[in-house]
Design a protein around this motif. Structure first.
Motif, PDB file in Angstrom:
ATOM      1  N   LEU A  95       0.850  -1.188   0.000  1.00 16.98           N
ATOM      2  CA  LEU A  95       0.000   0.000   0.000  1.00 16.98           C
ATOM      3  C   LEU A  95       0.885   1.237   0.000  1.00 16.98           C
ATOM      4  N   ASP A  96       0.394   2.317  -0.608  1.00 17.47           N
ATOM      5  CA  ASP A  96       1.118   3.579  -0.498  1.00 17.47           C
ATOM      6  C   ASP A  96       0.656   4.273   0.784  1.00 17.47           C
ATOM      7  N   VAL A  97       1.245   5.397   1.090  1.00 18.84           N
ATOM      8  CA  VAL A  97       0.936   6.082   2.354  1.00 18.84           C
ATOM      9  C   VAL A  97      -0.531   6.526   2.420  1.00 18.84           C
ATOM     10  N   PRO A  98      -1.088   7.142   1.356  1.00 22.51           N
ATOM     11  CA  PRO A  98      -2.506   7.516   1.438  1.00 22.51           C
ATOM     12  C   PRO A  98      -3.445   6.317   1.621  1.00 22.51           C
ATOM     13  N   THR A 114      -2.665   3.498   3.142  1.00 20.76           N
ATOM     14  CA  THR A 114      -2.458   3.055   4.521  1.00 20.76           C
ATOM     15  C   THR A 114      -3.218   3.948   5.488  1.00 20.76           C
ATOM     16  N   ALA A 115      -3.114   5.255   5.274  1.00 18.79           N
ATOM     17  CA  ALA A 115      -3.822   6.211   6.130  1.00 18.79           C
ATOM     18  C   ALA A 115      -5.331   6.000   6.047  1.00 18.79           C
ATOM     19  N   SER A 116      -5.828   5.786   4.850  1.00 18.31           N
ATOM     20  CA  SER A 116      -7.261   5.558   4.667  1.00 18.31           C
ATOM     21  C   SER A 116      -7.709   4.287   5.369  1.00 18.31           C
ATOM     22  N   TYR A 117      -6.935   3.222   5.237  1.00 21.09           N
ATOM     23  CA  TYR A 117      -7.265   1.953   5.881  1.00 21.09           C
ATOM     24  C   TYR A 117      -7.303   2.098   7.399  1.00 21.09           C
ATOM     25  N   LEU A 118      -6.338   2.847   7.943  1.00 20.42           N
ATOM     26  CA  LEU A 118      -6.276   3.034   9.399  1.00 20.42           C
ATOM     27  C   LEU A 118      -7.227   4.108   9.896  1.00 20.42           C
ATOM     28  N   GLY A 119      -7.730   4.930   8.976  1.00 21.41           N
ATOM     29  CA  GLY A 119      -8.633   6.010   9.372  1.00 21.41           C
ATOM     30  C   GLY A 119      -7.903   7.165  10.027  1.00 21.41           C
ATOM     31  N   VAL A 120      -6.673   7.419   9.570  1.00 20.44           N
ATOM     32  CA  VAL A 120      -5.864   8.498  10.140  1.00 20.44           C
ATOM     33  C   VAL A 120      -5.337   9.391   9.013  1.00 20.44           C
ATOM     34  N   HIS A 121      -4.714  10.478   9.368  1.00 21.07           N
ATOM     35  CA  HIS A 121      -4.109  11.395   8.403  1.00 21.07           C
ATOM     36  C   HIS A 121      -2.774  10.826   7.915  1.00 21.07           C
ATOM     37  N   THR A 122      -2.397  11.185   6.701  1.00 22.56           N
ATOM     38  CA  THR A 122      -1.127  10.694   6.150  1.00 22.56           C
ATOM     39  C   THR A 122       0.064  11.117   7.008  1.00 22.56           C
ATOM     40  N   ALA A 123      -0.042  12.273   7.666  1.00 23.43           N
ATOM     41  CA  ALA A 123       1.060  12.748   8.513  1.00 23.43           C
ATOM     42  C   ALA A 123       1.358  11.750   9.631  1.00 23.43           C
ATOM     43  N   LEU A 124       0.327  11.122  10.168  1.00 25.13           N
ATOM     44  CA  LEU A 124       0.545  10.127  11.230  1.00 25.13           C
ATOM     45  C   LEU A 124       1.271   8.906  10.676  1.00 25.13           C
ATOM     46  N   VAL A 125       0.926   8.486   9.473  1.00 23.44           N
ATOM     47  CA  VAL A 125       1.598   7.334   8.857  1.00 23.44           C
ATOM     48  C   VAL A 125       3.081   7.649   8.666  1.00 23.44           C
ATOM     49  N   TYR A 126       3.387   8.838   8.118  1.00 26.42           N
ATOM     50  CA  TYR A 126       4.792   9.231   7.953  1.00 26.42           C
ATOM     51  C   TYR A 126       5.514   9.282   9.298  1.00 26.42           C
ATOM     52  N   ARG A 127       4.848   9.783  10.335  1.00 28.34           N
ATOM     53  CA  ARG A 127       5.458   9.881  11.667  1.00 28.34           C
ATOM     54  C   ARG A 127       5.757   8.484  12.229  1.00 28.34           C
ATOM     55  N   GLU A 128       4.833   7.553  12.049  1.00 25.45           N
ATOM     56  CA  GLU A 128       5.041   6.185  12.535  1.00 25.45           C
ATOM     57  C   GLU A 128       6.178   5.504  11.771  1.00 25.45           C
ATOM     58  N   ILE A 129       6.310   5.788  10.478  1.00 28.68           N
ATOM     59  CA  ILE A 129       7.419   5.240   9.690  1.00 28.68           C
ATOM     60  C   ILE A 129       8.745   5.805  10.196  1.00 28.68           C
ATOM     61  N   VAL A 143       9.360   7.226  -3.381  1.00 27.60           N
ATOM     62  CA  VAL A 143       8.211   6.328  -3.260  1.00 27.60           C
ATOM     63  C   VAL A 143       8.350   5.428  -2.037  1.00 27.60           C
ATOM     64  N   LEU A 144       7.333   5.449  -1.184  1.00 26.07           N
ATOM     65  CA  LEU A 144       7.277   4.576  -0.010  1.00 26.07           C
ATOM     66  C   LEU A 144       6.125   3.602  -0.174  1.00 26.07           C
ATOM     67  N   ARG A 145       6.352   2.367   0.206  1.00 30.33           N
ATOM     68  CA  ARG A 145       5.297   1.359   0.201  1.00 30.33           C
ATOM     69  C   ARG A 145       5.332   0.612   1.522  1.00 30.33           C
ATOM     70  N   ILE A 146       4.145   0.268   2.002  1.00 30.73           N
ATOM     71  CA  ILE A 146       4.002  -0.477   3.243  1.00 30.73           C
ATOM     72  C   ILE A 146       3.439  -1.843   2.871  1.00 30.73           C
ATOM     73  N   SER A 147       4.122  -2.897   3.263  1.00 33.56           N
ATOM     74  CA  SER A 147       3.631  -4.241   2.941  1.00 33.56           C
ATOM     75  C   SER A 147       2.424  -4.577   3.815  1.00 33.56           C
ATOM     76  N   ARG A 148       1.596  -5.451   3.303  1.00 32.87           N
ATOM     77  CA  ARG A 148       0.424  -5.907   4.056  1.00 32.87           C
ATOM     78  C   ARG A 148       0.862  -6.509   5.384  1.00 32.87           C
ATOM     79  N   GLU A 149       1.951  -7.307   5.353  1.00 30.20           N
ATOM     80  CA  GLU A 149       2.431  -7.937   6.581  1.00 30.20           C
ATOM     81  C   GLU A 149       2.898  -6.899   7.598  1.00 30.20           C
TER      82      GLU A 149
END
Length: 89
Positions: free
Chosen positions: A27-30, A32-47, A61-67
């Motif tokens: 998944l890309d960052v947007p 991932t953010a949509s799936y978690l129900g959070v803002h993209t900034a939080l996803v970047y911060r957690e990364i 380009v950043l990708r987050i694996s399903r696992e």
């Protein structure tokens, strides 16, 4: 935390997996953010903090694996439940 009147406990956390939509392998960052129900900034911060594993492809380009996402959710849920149990004691 409750999910539609359903208490979230360590014994029934796997119920979430049954109702979750099938995720693509990466998944890309947007997404991932949509799936978690959070803002993209939080996803970047957690990364950046190392709590969510991501793969960098090329310069930007950043990708987050399903696992990695599933592991992140499990880790965060476990930490939340332990925190709640600590408060109840």
């Amino acid at each position: 935390m409750k999910l539609e009147g359903f208490p979230l406990t360590a014994t029934n956390i796997n119920v979430l997996d049954a109702s979750a939509p099938t995720l693509p392998a990466f998944l890309d960052v947007p997404q991932t953010a949509s799936y978690l129900g959070v803002h993209t900034a939080l996803v970047y911060r957690e990364i950046r903090a190392g709590r969510l594993q991501a793969v960098k492809i090329g310069a930007k380009v950043l990708r987050i694996s399903r696992e990695a996402l599933e592991q992140y959710i499990k880790t965060q849920t476990t930490a939340y439940l332990q925190e709640q149990e600590g408060r109840a004691s």
